[in-house]
Design an enzyme around this catalytic site. Structure first.
Site, PDB file in Angstrom:
ATOM      1  N   ARG A 111       0.868  -1.170   0.000  1.00 25.32           N
ATOM      2  CA  ARG A 111       0.000   0.000   0.000  1.00 25.32           C
ATOM      3  C   ARG A 111       0.905   1.221   0.000  1.00 25.32           C
ATOM      4  NH1 ARG A 111      -2.017  -3.480   4.074  1.00 25.32           N
ATOM      5  NH2 ARG A 111      -4.115  -4.308   3.638  1.00 25.32           N
ATOM      6  N   LYS A 113      -2.203  -1.966   7.897  1.00 25.50           N
ATOM      7  CA  LYS A 113      -3.423  -1.438   8.496  1.00 25.50           C
ATOM      8  C   LYS A 113      -3.514  -1.861   9.955  1.00 25.50           C
ATOM      9  CE  LYS A 113      -6.498  -0.807   4.534  1.00 25.50           C
ATOM     10  NZ  LYS A 113      -7.808  -1.146   3.935  1.00 25.50           N
ATOM     11  N   HIS A 122      -1.991   2.102  -6.000  1.00 19.80           N
ATOM     12  CA  HIS A 122      -2.788   0.899  -5.740  1.00 19.80           C
ATOM     13  C   HIS A 122      -2.887   0.013  -6.971  1.00 19.80           C
ATOM     14  CE1 HIS A 122      -5.603  -1.628  -3.578  1.00 19.80           C
ATOM     15  NE2 HIS A 122      -6.360  -1.645  -4.662  1.00 19.80           N
ATOM     16  N   ARG A 140      -0.043  -2.292  -6.804  1.00 19.51           N
ATOM     17  CA  ARG A 140      -0.315  -3.326  -5.794  1.00 19.51           C
ATOM     18  C   ARG A 140      -1.263  -4.380  -6.372  1.00 19.51           C
ATOM     19  NH1 ARG A 140      -1.210  -4.607  -0.245  1.00 19.51           N
ATOM     20  NH2 ARG A 140      -3.388  -4.948   0.318  1.00 19.51           N
ATOM     21  N   HIS A 142      -3.824  -9.266   3.713  1.00 19.47           N
ATOM     22  CA  HIS A 142      -5.255  -9.205   4.003  1.00 19.47           C
ATOM     23  C   HIS A 142      -5.596 -10.113   5.176  1.00 19.47           C
ATOM     24  CE1 HIS A 142      -6.338  -7.849  -0.357  1.00 19.47           C
ATOM     25  NE2 HIS A 142      -6.021  -6.833   0.423  1.00 19.47           N
ATOM     26  N   TYR A 160     -10.164  -7.870  -4.580  1.00 25.17           N
ATOM     27  CA  TYR A 160      -9.081  -7.168  -5.251  1.00 25.17           C
ATOM     28  C   TYR A 160      -8.392  -7.986  -6.332  1.00 25.17           C
ATOM     29  CZ  TYR A 160      -9.237  -3.206  -2.081  1.00 25.17           C
ATOM     30  OH  TYR A 160      -9.628  -2.086  -1.398  1.00 25.17           O
TER      31      TYR A 160
END
Length: 322
Positions: free
Chosen positions: A167, A193, A262, A265, A288, A297
């Site tokens: 990211r 995250k 992104h 990615r 994730h 994604y």
């Protein structure tokens, strides 16, 4: 009609844009047109295809509207009709939002006793997949002439975004230590995250680009700056700067597409998935927490999936036996 005019005046007082007010006015009049048409058709026992009312007719009919007579069924019928005629889910959601806001205004004015749109759900909106790049486009982006220290830095950033599937926030927050402690072994540590640290894999070309950048960085970075990627002032680079530099590289590469960190990615995940078919591995690669996020994604090439299935599944291969 006076109620709608007062509602729009209140929106203006709350600094809502003219564009928003215009959309809300149109949405409310659209609903009124539909409702009055349905009422008229019910009285004459006609089909549910409602007629179009002109604005002049609406101005005349509006004073006779009894807002308290509206029920959630009326709102649901309106939503269903909008979907039926092909109005997009996002537009229907906006129209429903306009109705909720207007009815809430009437509640505060004492003109309604309940909000009939409050419990009505908007149609589900499809989640668009992020746009990816094919292998040739990615190569075209990454294999540009490198001149000057900024271009060396940019090359390292873009190679790392694509190689490790980072990211952009993970990229700019990357520190020399402990971030690059495992670079020679093909790994880096990034803060993902939820401030969770994760280990990301780095390919050989990205490693080489990073080594070239670290040599150039030593001449520009402040002695106490921990950030891997820095700007002209020797300080940590911002996400906005990464986007601007990527825009520049995209133009130089002659790619007729809007680029974003992104997309690199996503390209990483897509290319790995197309080659391996291993969704779990891509989940780990992207960091994730849930596999369902990875499925949003990534998009598996069905032809490749069929080939993998034919080669791997014991009941897929033809034995030649009768």
């Amino acid at each position: 009609m006076q109620q709608i005019k007062r509602f729009l005046d209140q929106m203006q007082a709350h600094n809502k844009s003219a564009h928003t007010r215009s959309n809300y006015q149109r949405d409310l009049l659209t609903f009124v047109s539909f409702y009055l048409s349905v009422q008229a058709q019910s009285a004459t026992d006609k089909s549910d295809e409602h007629q179009a009312w002109s604005f002049d007719e609406l101005w005349q009919q509006m004073p006779t509207m009894n807002w308290n007579e509206l029920t959630s069924k009326d709102i649901k019928r309106f939503v269903m009709q909008r979907v039926k005629i092909g109005i997009s889910a996002s537009s229907v959601a906006r129209q429903l939002s306009a109705l909720r806001s207007f009815f809430q205004f009437l509640l505060t004015e004492g003109l309604m006793q309940h909000n009939p749109a409050k419990t009505v759900k908007a149609p589900k909106q499809p989640k668009p997949l992020p746009k990816s790049l094919d292998v040739d486009q990615t190569r075209q982006l990454l294999e540009q002439p490198i001149e000057g220290w900024q271009a060396i830095r940019d090359q390292a950033m873009f190679e790392l975004l694509y190689s490790a599937g980072l990211r952009v926030a993970e990229l700019v927050s990357l520190d020399l230590s402990p971030g690059l402690d495992g670079l020679s072994a093909g790994t880096i540590k990034v803060l993902g995250k939820g401030n969770k640290q994760r280990v990301a894999l780095v390919g050989q070309q990205a490693q080489s680009a990073m080594q070239a950048w670290l040599l150039a960085r030593a001449e520009w970075a402040k002695s106490d700056e921990p950030a891997v990627f820095i700007n002209q002032k020797g300080q940590r680079l911002s996400t906005r700067s990464v986007q601007l530099r990527l825009d520049k590289r995209t133009r130089e590469a002659g790619l007729a597409t809007k680029m974003s960190p992104h997309r690199l990615r996503h390209a990483c995940a897509t290319h790995v998935l197309e080659s391996s078919g291993d969704l779990r591995a891509v989940q780990e690669l992207l960091g994730h927490a849930n596999l369902s996020t990875t499925q949003i994604y990534t998009k598996l090439d069905m032809q490749h999936l069929a080939q993998v299935y034919d080669q791997a599944h014991p009941r897929a291969r033809k034995t030649g036996k009768k």
